[in-house]
Enzyme design. Sequence first.
Site, short mmCIF file in Angstrom:
data_model
loop_
_atom_site.label_atom_id
_atom_site.label_comp_id
_atom_site.label_asym_id
_atom_site.label_seq_id
_atom_site.Cartn_x
_atom_site.Cartn_y
_atom_site.Cartn_z
N THR A 137 58.06 69.80 26.29
CA THR A 137 57.66 70.57 27.26
C THR A 137 56.51 70.54 27.61
O THR A 137 55.73 72.03 27.05
CB THR A 137 58.52 72.04 28.73
OG1 THR A 137 59.80 71.09 27.85
CG2 THR A 137 58.24 72.27 29.80
N PRO A 139 52.99 71.95 30.69
CA PRO A 139 53.25 71.97 32.17
C PRO A 139 53.12 70.91 33.73
O PRO A 139 53.27 71.13 34.51
CB PRO A 139 51.40 71.79 32.26
CG PRO A 139 50.81 72.86 30.70
CD PRO A 139 51.73 72.08 29.97
N GLY A 142 58.01 68.49 32.17
CA GLY A 142 59.19 69.06 32.03
C GLY A 142 60.07 68.22 31.73
O GLY A 142 60.21 67.37 30.37
N SER A 330 75.30 58.53 24.15
CA SER A 330 74.54 58.82 24.64
C SER A 330 75.19 59.24 26.40
O SER A 330 74.71 61.01 27.02
CB SER A 330 72.89 57.85 25.06
OG SER A 330 72.65 58.29 23.49
N GLU A 380 66.82 71.55 27.31
CA GLU A 380 67.49 70.32 26.24
C GLU A 380 67.81 69.44 27.53
O GLU A 380 68.99 67.80 27.56
CB GLU A 380 68.45 70.29 25.64
CG GLU A 380 68.70 71.17 24.52
CD GLU A 380 67.38 70.04 23.52
OE1 GLU A 380 68.40 69.65 22.85
OE2 GLU A 380 66.36 70.63 23.30
N THR A 382 67.30 69.03 31.92
CA THR A 382 67.86 70.19 33.13
C THR A 382 69.75 69.34 33.50
O THR A 382 69.52 68.03 33.78
CB THR A 382 67.13 69.99 34.28
OG1 THR A 382 66.82 68.50 35.12
CG2 THR A 382 65.87 70.52 33.98
N GLN A 384 69.76 67.74 36.04
CA GLN A 384 69.56 66.33 37.77
C GLN A 384 69.31 65.62 36.88
O GLN A 384 69.84 64.72 36.28
CB GLN A 384 68.20 66.93 38.55
CG GLN A 384 68.57 68.05 39.33
CD GLN A 384 68.35 69.96 38.74
OE1 GLN A 384 68.18 69.90 37.77
NE2 GLN A 384 69.37 70.77 39.70
#
Length: 403
Positions: A137, A139, A142, A330, A380, A382, A384
Amino acid sequence: MINLEIPKKYKPLATQANQVATEVFRPISRKYDEAEHSYPKELDMLASLIDGMNEGSDLGGAGAAGVRRSSNGADPAENRNGSNLSTVLGVIELCWGDVGLLLSMPRQGLGNSAIASVATDEQLATYGGKWAAMAITEPEAGSDSAAIRTTAELDGDEYVLNGEKIFVTSGDRADLIVVWATLDRSKGRAAIKSFIVERDNPGLKLDRLEHKLGIRASDTANFTLQDCRVPKEALLGDPEVKEKGFAGVMETFDNTRPLVAAMAVGVTRAALEETRRRLAAAGVEVDYDTPALSQPAAAARFLEMEADYEAAWLLTLQAAWMADNSKPNSLQASMAKAKAGRTGVDVTLGCVELCGAVGLGESELLEKWARDAKILDIFEGTQQIQLLIVARQLLGKNSSELR
């Protein structure tokens, strides 16, 4: 055909992990939740013990590291239960004890899983036995890992890394940092690679440690990489920029996302077991032979949460089993991560609600588990992002067609 019962050969491992959770993690859980950024020294001997168990066994270990996709010469027509499944089972039990303490265990970081997944034999020999964190990650990057701006330029026999990394779990305590960087930003995703950086590298500067809602026993670091030089051999995987090169980097997640799902499954089970005990003490019995709507509202809500837990548990075991058997997972890894992460949040908060004042009090661990669970729905990848990956897989769309 997959059988989602715990294999007999792994039951001793699961029992040992549960003993560790009961005798080591639970007694110090609140201590290090309150003493954020203090290193849990009690874990040093435990980590050494687990290392020894791993070296002396072909079953995998109870920690979070050690997943590797390999058939090991096994007949592809046969079912194989390997290190992915054994690691998941161990993680579930340890996180029944404490998620933050598992993440604080030396040599059990997600960076170790990344190295074990894709490193060459030479890299395993060089970096084996060291504690590795993973730095993805940034700034401005993300959930979209392809937007990484940290650069890696080849200069002779070294790569020079420049950029910034945030939210690096165990970043301050680890020996190594697995840093994701791009070899050429103009070539997009295909140029993103991962590099092993020694923690004491002078080009790797610790900016700060984060204060967090949960997993407070684990340190979360922010770094700046300024002309950080690493040898060419520190690049994990193929150094060539290929059209589908990023897919190889992302395969790391196919092994690590089931581990995060296992963490969520463990903390969810802990909350359910404590809530069942509290309900029974209050005279509310959960009856599995009676329709939920015919039982007290608290019992009906408990049955609903337990059903979600069972689904998350089964998806997690399936994803790990597929990795052990060299099957593309996956889709299943993202489904397990999405389901377990969301279930962990919903169930732990639901348990706090059912237990009322007891659930909110610091005399019990229920409120802590609710705080710890939230990160498992975020890092790892989110919730969403997992749902987006699942949708792409099911609909046969790529990232440019479905955003």
